[in-house]
Design an enzyme around this catalytic site. Sequence first.
Site, PDB file in Angstrom:
ATOM      1  N   LEU A  90       0.711  -1.516  -0.131  1.00 32.81           N
ATOM      2  CA  LEU A  90       0.340  -0.001  -0.190  1.00 32.81           C
ATOM      3  C   LEU A  90       1.214   1.107  -0.380  1.00 32.81           C
ATOM      4  O   LEU A  90       0.336   2.865  -0.148  1.00 32.81           O
ATOM      5  CB  LEU A  90      -1.130  -0.313   1.467  1.00 32.81           C
ATOM      6  CG  LEU A  90      -1.982  -1.128   1.033  1.00 32.81           C
ATOM      7  CD1 LEU A  90      -2.662  -0.817   3.025  1.00 32.81           C
ATOM      8  CD2 LEU A  90      -3.332  -0.854  -0.303  1.00 32.81           C
ATOM      9  N   HIS A 131       6.511  -9.986   4.780  1.00 30.58           N
ATOM     10  CA  HIS A 131       6.375  -8.714   4.011  1.00 30.58           C
ATOM     11  C   HIS A 131       6.579  -7.684   5.205  1.00 30.58           C
ATOM     12  O   HIS A 131       7.033  -6.725   5.093  1.00 30.58           O
ATOM     13  CB  HIS A 131       5.693  -8.523   3.066  1.00 30.58           C
ATOM     14  CG  HIS A 131       5.070  -6.992   2.490  1.00 30.58           C
ATOM     15  ND1 HIS A 131       4.854  -6.715   1.412  1.00 30.58           N
ATOM     16  CD2 HIS A 131       4.565  -5.960   3.374  1.00 30.58           C
ATOM     17  CE1 HIS A 131       4.856  -5.575   1.312  1.00 30.58           C
ATOM     18  NE2 HIS A 131       4.598  -4.751   2.429  1.00 30.58           N
ATOM     19  N   HIS A 135       8.420  -4.242   7.456  1.00 33.04           N
ATOM     20  CA  HIS A 135       8.281  -2.995   7.531  1.00 33.04           C
ATOM     21  C   HIS A 135       9.040  -3.032   8.874  1.00 33.04           C
ATOM     22  O   HIS A 135       9.125  -1.663   8.798  1.00 33.04           O
ATOM     23  CB  HIS A 135       7.217  -2.852   7.493  1.00 33.04           C
ATOM     24  CG  HIS A 135       6.181  -2.929   6.042  1.00 33.04           C
ATOM     25  ND1 HIS A 135       6.294  -2.246   5.107  1.00 33.04           N
ATOM     26  CD2 HIS A 135       5.605  -3.518   5.268  1.00 33.04           C
ATOM     27  CE1 HIS A 135       5.989  -1.654   4.118  1.00 33.04           C
ATOM     28  NE2 HIS A 135       5.053  -2.613   4.001  1.00 33.04           N
TER      29      HIS A 135
HETATM   30 NI    NI Z   1       3.907  -3.123   3.124  1.00 33.73          NI
END
Ligand code: NI
Length: 159
Positions: A90, A131, A135
Amino acid sequence: MAIRNIREIGDPVLNKNCKEVKEINRRTLELIDDMFETMYEADGVGLAAPQVGILKRIAVVDVTGEDPILMINPVILETRGQQSGYEGCLSVPGKSGLVTRPDYVKIQAYNEEMELYELEGTEMLARAICHEIEHLEGHLYVERVEGGLVNTEDLVEED
Ligand code: NI
């Protein structure tokens, strides 16, 4: 609940290491609610706190739209195998890239009562978990992409 602004690639907040959550308070619960709402509203399958500008080790995942997972202070315990596939983020709107990830992952994390739990995931869930945890270390999938980023709309659905 509120939709939060999603930070995009280039924003330095996405490259910082996040702090462990020590206790859950009203603000933390509000953040978690907002993260789920923001992820669903953006049609994402995962969202990490730094993507909404908060440097805490909190991430949410839902790869089916019906299986919300909250990970507080997540730690990878075990990985197995590998899978290669296109993934997006995103914080990198409109783009996708080929990334190789483990095909199986086992993690431990805390829930919103700060109870420790373990979770295993394969395929898409394993990919999403890895993933999101990255972050929290200040890394984006674009660092791992093989062959460069492509426009998501140019991707042909393979299955
Ligand atoms: Ni991401």
